[in-house]
Design an enzyme around this catalytic site. Structure first.
Site, PDB file in Angstrom:
ATOM      1  N   SER A  10       0.819  -1.217   0.000  1.00 28.76           N
ATOM      2  CA  SER A  10       0.000   0.000   0.000  1.00 28.76           C
ATOM      3  C   SER A  10       0.850   1.263   0.000  1.00 28.76           C
ATOM      4  O   SER A  10       0.341   2.361   0.128  1.00 28.76           O
ATOM      5  CB  SER A  10      -0.931   0.001   1.215  1.00 28.76           C
ATOM      6  OG  SER A  10      -0.185  -0.206   2.400  1.00 28.76           O
ATOM      7  N   ASN A  95      -1.911  -3.486  12.576  1.00 22.15           N
ATOM      8  CA  ASN A  95      -3.375  -3.347  12.509  1.00 22.15           C
ATOM      9  C   ASN A  95      -3.885  -2.177  13.347  1.00 22.15           C
ATOM     10  O   ASN A  95      -4.719  -1.388  12.897  1.00 22.15           O
ATOM     11  CB  ASN A  95      -4.055  -4.642  12.956  1.00 22.15           C
ATOM     12  CG  ASN A  95      -3.673  -5.821  12.083  1.00 22.15           C
ATOM     13  OD1 ASN A  95      -3.055  -5.633  11.031  1.00 22.15           O
ATOM     14  ND2 ASN A  95      -4.020  -7.025  12.512  1.00 22.15           N
ATOM     15  N   THR A 140     -40.684  26.033  -7.128  1.00 22.04           N
ATOM     16  CA  THR A 140     -40.871  24.636  -6.715  1.00 22.04           C
ATOM     17  C   THR A 140     -41.110  23.907  -8.034  1.00 22.04           C
ATOM     18  O   THR A 140     -41.681  24.496  -8.969  1.00 22.04           O
ATOM     19  CB  THR A 140     -42.083  24.448  -5.768  1.00 22.04           C
ATOM     20  OG1 THR A 140     -43.264  24.850  -6.464  1.00 22.04           O
ATOM     21  CG2 THR A 140     -41.954  25.267  -4.490  1.00 22.04           C
ATOM     22  N   HIS A 141     -40.659  22.688  -8.111  1.00 18.02           N
ATOM     23  CA  HIS A 141     -40.738  21.913  -9.377  1.00 18.02           C
ATOM     24  C   HIS A 141     -40.058  22.658 -10.530  1.00 18.02           C
ATOM     25  O   HIS A 141     -40.416  22.465 -11.684  1.00 18.02           O
ATOM     26  CB  HIS A 141     -42.193  21.608  -9.755  1.00 18.02           C
ATOM     27  CG  HIS A 141     -43.011  21.086  -8.620  1.00 18.02           C
ATOM     28  ND1 HIS A 141     -43.204  19.738  -8.376  1.00 18.02           N
ATOM     29  CD2 HIS A 141     -43.659  21.735  -7.622  1.00 18.02           C
ATOM     30  CE1 HIS A 141     -43.955  19.583  -7.300  1.00 18.02           C
ATOM     31  NE2 HIS A 141     -44.243  20.782  -6.810  1.00 18.02           N
ATOM     32  N   LYS A 268     -19.146  32.093 -26.954  1.00 13.04           N
ATOM     33  CA  LYS A 268     -19.419  31.377 -25.707  1.00 13.04           C
ATOM     34  C   LYS A 268     -18.548  31.761 -24.526  1.00 13.04           C
ATOM     35  O   LYS A 268     -17.349  31.974 -24.651  1.00 13.04           O
ATOM     36  CB  LYS A 268     -19.245  29.871 -25.945  1.00 13.04           C
ATOM     37  CG  LYS A 268     -20.243  29.303 -26.929  1.00 13.04           C
ATOM     38  CD  LYS A 268     -21.472  28.783 -26.249  1.00 13.04           C
ATOM     39  CE  LYS A 268     -21.298  27.330 -25.917  1.00 13.04           C
ATOM     40  NZ  LYS A 268     -22.419  26.842 -25.134  1.00 13.04           N
ATOM     41  N   ASN A 270     -18.590  29.698 -20.999  1.00 14.95           N
ATOM     42  CA  ASN A 270     -19.270  28.598 -20.318  1.00 14.95           C
ATOM     43  C   ASN A 270     -18.933  28.558 -18.826  1.00 14.95           C
ATOM     44  O   ASN A 270     -17.798  28.832 -18.453  1.00 14.95           O
ATOM     45  CB  ASN A 270     -18.848  27.267 -20.955  1.00 14.95           C
ATOM     46  CG  ASN A 270     -19.216  27.212 -22.427  1.00 14.95           C
ATOM     47  OD1 ASN A 270     -20.283  27.685 -22.811  1.00 14.95           O
ATOM     48  ND2 ASN A 270     -18.328  26.665 -23.241  1.00 14.95           N
ATOM     49  N   GLU A 275     -19.566  23.459 -13.582  1.00 14.57           N
ATOM     50  CA  GLU A 275     -19.776  22.136 -14.185  1.00 14.57           C
ATOM     51  C   GLU A 275     -18.770  21.117 -13.659  1.00 14.57           C
ATOM     52  O   GLU A 275     -19.110  19.959 -13.410  1.00 14.57           O
ATOM     53  CB  GLU A 275     -19.652  22.237 -15.706  1.00 14.57           C
ATOM     54  CG  GLU A 275     -20.748  23.054 -16.349  1.00 14.57           C
ATOM     55  CD  GLU A 275     -20.407  23.374 -17.794  1.00 14.57           C
ATOM     56  OE1 GLU A 275     -20.744  22.566 -18.669  1.00 14.57           O
ATOM     57  OE2 GLU A 275     -19.784  24.417 -18.044  1.00 14.57           O
ATOM     58  N   TYR A 302      -9.252  -7.651  11.748  1.00 11.12           N
ATOM     59  CA  TYR A 302      -8.584  -7.018  10.610  1.00 11.12           C
ATOM     60  C   TYR A 302      -8.536  -7.973   9.425  1.00 11.12           C
ATOM     61  O   TYR A 302      -8.260  -9.159   9.575  1.00 11.12           O
ATOM     62  CB  TYR A 302      -7.147  -6.597  10.976  1.00 11.12           C
ATOM     63  CG  TYR A 302      -6.416  -5.994   9.783  1.00 11.12           C
ATOM     64  CD1 TYR A 302      -6.574  -4.651   9.470  1.00 11.12           C
ATOM     65  CD2 TYR A 302      -5.626  -6.785   8.951  1.00 11.12           C
ATOM     66  CE1 TYR A 302      -5.955  -4.100   8.352  1.00 11.12           C
ATOM     67  CE2 TYR A 302      -5.007  -6.246   7.834  1.00 11.12           C
ATOM     68  CZ  TYR A 302      -5.172  -4.909   7.540  1.00 11.12           C
ATOM     69  OH  TYR A 302      -4.569  -4.370   6.437  1.00 11.12           O
ATOM     70  N   GLN A 307      -7.095  -2.389   3.822  1.00 11.29           N
ATOM     71  CA  GLN A 307      -6.054  -1.538   3.268  1.00 11.29           C
ATOM     72  C   GLN A 307      -6.599  -0.671   2.124  1.00 11.29           C
ATOM     73  O   GLN A 307      -6.121   0.433   1.891  1.00 11.29           O
ATOM     74  CB  GLN A 307      -4.937  -2.453   2.758  1.00 11.29           C
ATOM     75  CG  GLN A 307      -3.833  -1.782   2.022  1.00 11.29           C
ATOM     76  CD  GLN A 307      -2.677  -2.745   1.806  1.00 11.29           C
ATOM     77  OE1 GLN A 307      -2.005  -3.114   2.766  1.00 11.29           O
ATOM     78  NE2 GLN A 307      -2.462  -3.170   0.583  1.00 11.29           N
ATOM     79  N   LYS A 310      -7.993   3.385   2.105  1.00 10.43           N
ATOM     80  CA  LYS A 310      -7.324   4.685   1.987  1.00 10.43           C
ATOM     81  C   LYS A 310      -7.540   5.407   0.654  1.00 10.43           C
ATOM     82  O   LYS A 310      -7.825   6.617   0.667  1.00 10.43           O
ATOM     83  CB  LYS A 310      -5.848   4.564   2.357  1.00 10.43           C
ATOM     84  CG  LYS A 310      -5.715   4.574   3.887  1.00 10.43           C
ATOM     85  CD  LYS A 310      -4.418   4.097   4.427  1.00 10.43           C
ATOM     86  CE  LYS A 310      -4.199   2.613   4.289  1.00 10.43           C
ATOM     87  NZ  LYS A 310      -5.163   1.789   5.089  1.00 10.43           N
TER      88      LYS A 310
HETATM   89  N1  ARG Z   1      -0.908  -1.663   5.005  1.00  7.95           N
HETATM   90  C1  ARG Z   1      -1.865  -2.220   5.880  1.00  7.95           C
HETATM   91  C2  ARG Z   1      -3.170  -1.396   5.797  1.00  7.95           C
HETATM   92  O1  ARG Z   1      -3.129  -0.357   5.235  1.00  7.95           O
HETATM   93  C3  ARG Z   1      -1.368  -2.171   7.296  1.00  7.95           C
HETATM   94  C4  ARG Z   1      -1.843  -3.290   8.125  1.00  7.95           C
HETATM   95  C5  ARG Z   1      -1.310  -4.601   7.657  1.00  7.95           C
HETATM   96  N2  ARG Z   1      -1.630  -5.657   8.566  1.00  7.95           N
HETATM   97  C6  ARG Z   1      -1.486  -6.906   8.241  1.00  7.95           C
HETATM   98  N3  ARG Z   1      -1.847  -7.763   9.151  1.00  7.95           N
HETATM   99  N4  ARG Z   1      -1.038  -7.315   7.109  1.00  7.95           N
HETATM  100  O2  ARG Z   1      -4.218  -1.828   6.261  1.00  7.95           O
END
Ligand code: ARG
Length: 446
Positions: A10, A95, A140-141, A268, A270, A275, A302, A307, A310
């Site tokens: 990651s 984790n 309205t509408h 134009k 715009n 938008e 977990y 992962q 993110k």
């Molecule tokens: N890179 C992992 C995440 O973003 C970190 C945790 C990894 N834990 C594991 N047991 N492999 O969630």
């Protein structure tokens, strides 16, 4: 075949957590020393090693890539201070570490975004003041309904934004709970002091259930929901801005820098900024769906699926922030074309409700008044007349109750300013509304 390390890793997207990861590790190391889990001298080495990495990443130096940000920092620490660096990972796991990092990061972002929303609100409030005498049709509408003050319309968005901030502040409370020390899932047999870590990292509470703590991403879902609803609010306004710029409406003009021309049609300009904001909402709502789908059916505790939380979290905030900034400046550049908005109130029999209210005030039951005015409007349509163009004699054909003062109730400005009920569109109510929201904003800490 794709590189497996890279596939399950990651680092490409959690690298931005390096700074919070280091700060969390410093706090953890301090706590380990205080709880006598590691020696003070080892703790010092770890902390000064981490501090030197932090200093370097704030400069030009790049942290060498690894599976994820945690491994990257730990390996770099060991490279710099030797094997003792490995003691940093006592009584924790990646984790609880990643759950902590994301919470710290989002707490910072929530503060930033709340302030961006507030800046936008301030522009809207100033615009409302500036346009306090602009009358326009309320819809309205999307059909002409009743005349309103343009300021009242703008302020509607200030209240939406107010709720968006409140929701973010509420999300903050559930983000402000420290998972660190939950270790992999079951807690740890080391005699750690989680409250101490919480104090060092400025967390209000520590989590009560280690299994929940390492697998909970509700705060992230709530956060992305907040991003989604906020951007959807922006799209509602953008849509109106786009309509109002169309010459059929011609209610506003927009600062040139927020528009763009056409490569083929020379005439134009715009409303591209509006938008693009409208378009960006697609991906932010997509981020929410992605995150919800990631946690669906996920067994405790977990799982590596987490992962993938993110990218949508970061994408949503990376996109909302510029939308808020552009929105603020674009709205600041808007100018109402007062004559156009007023002229527009002459269309669509916008005074009809007021005529019915006139009858109701003179003892005609509202339902009967409604029917009478409906007939008057049909008569107007049949004779290509507006309500103001009828004579008193014509009004009296429909009801004897009408007197010559009825004409005062046909003027859009009068109608709007008669709506003096609390929260209504009269100038008096709107000025009070502005005072109310300003007082609320004053009480908020930046
Ligand atoms: N890179 C992992 C995440 O973003 C970190 C945790 C990894 N834990 C594991 N047991 N492999 O969630």
């Amino acid at each position: 075949m794709q590189d497996f390390e890279q596939f399950i890793g990651s680092f490409s997207f959690d690298g931005r957590l390096a700074e919070v990861d280091i700060n969390s590790s410093v706090a953890h190391a301090k706590m380990l020393v205080k709880a006598k889990v590691i020696d003070a001298s080892d703790g010092e080495k770890i902390i000064s090693g981490l501090t030197s990495i932090l200093r370097d990443i704030k400069g030009d130096w790049k942290l060498p890539k690894d599976e994820d940000v945690h491994y990257a920092i730990e390996k770099e620490l060991i490279r710099r201070i030797g094997a003792v660096g490995g003691k940093m990972h006592t009584a924790r796991s990646r984790n609880d570490q990643i759950a902590t990092d994301l919470r710290v990061y989002l707490k910072q972002e929530i503060r930033i975004i709340v302030n961006l929303i507030k800046d936008f609100q301030e522009v809207l409030i100033a615009k409302s003041y500036e346009n306090i005498d602009v009358i326009m049709p309320g819809f309205t509408h999307l059909q002409p309904a009743q005349p309103v003050l343009a300021a009242h319309h703008l302020l509607a968005y200030v209240w939406m934004m107010q709720r968006d901030k409140e929701r973010l502040n509420d999300c903050y409370k559930r983000t402000d709970i420290l998972p660190l020390g939950s270790a992999a899932l079951a807690g740890t047999s080391f005699n750690i002091d989680r409250q101490h870590t919480a104090r060092l990292l400025d967390f209000k509470e520590v989590s009560d259930n280690s299994l929940d703590a390492v697998s909970d991403r509700d705060f992230a879902v709530e956060f992305v929901f907040c991003m989604s609803l906020t951007v959807l609010h922006l799209t509602r306004f953008c849509e109106e801005i786009i309509l109002w710029m169309n010459p059929e409406f011609g209610y506003i003009t927009m600062g040139d820098k927020f528009t763009s021309g056409s490569s083929i049609m020379p005439q134009k300009r715009n409303p591209d900024s509006a938008e693009v904001i409208r378009g960006k909402s697609g991906r932010i709502v997509g981020d929410l769906i992605a995150l919800l789908t990631i946690i669906k059916s996920l067994p405790l505790t977990y799982n590596r699926d987490l992962q993938e939380d993110k990218p949508p979290v970061f994408d949503s905030l990376d996109n909302l922030k510029p939308c808020l900034e552009v929105m603020k400046e674009m709205v600041d550049s808007l100018r109402f074309v007062k004559e156009k908005t007023l002229k527009s109130t002459e269309k669509g029999f916008i005074a009809a409700t007021e005529v019915a209210d006139y009858l109701a005030r003179n003892n005609v039951p509202f339902r009967s008044a409604h029917a009478i005015v409906k007939d008057i409007v049909l008569y107007c349509k049949g004779n290509s007349k507006t309500l103001s163009e009828l004579s008193l004699e014509e009004y009296n054909k429909f009801s004897k109750v009408f007197k010559k003062d009825i004409f005062e109730y046909l003027d859009a400005k009068n109608i709007a300013n008669m709506k003096t009920s609390y929260g209504g569109t009269s100038k008096k109510s709107v000025l009070r509304q502005i005072e109310n929201i300003k007082n609320k904003l004053k009480l908020e800490v930046k």
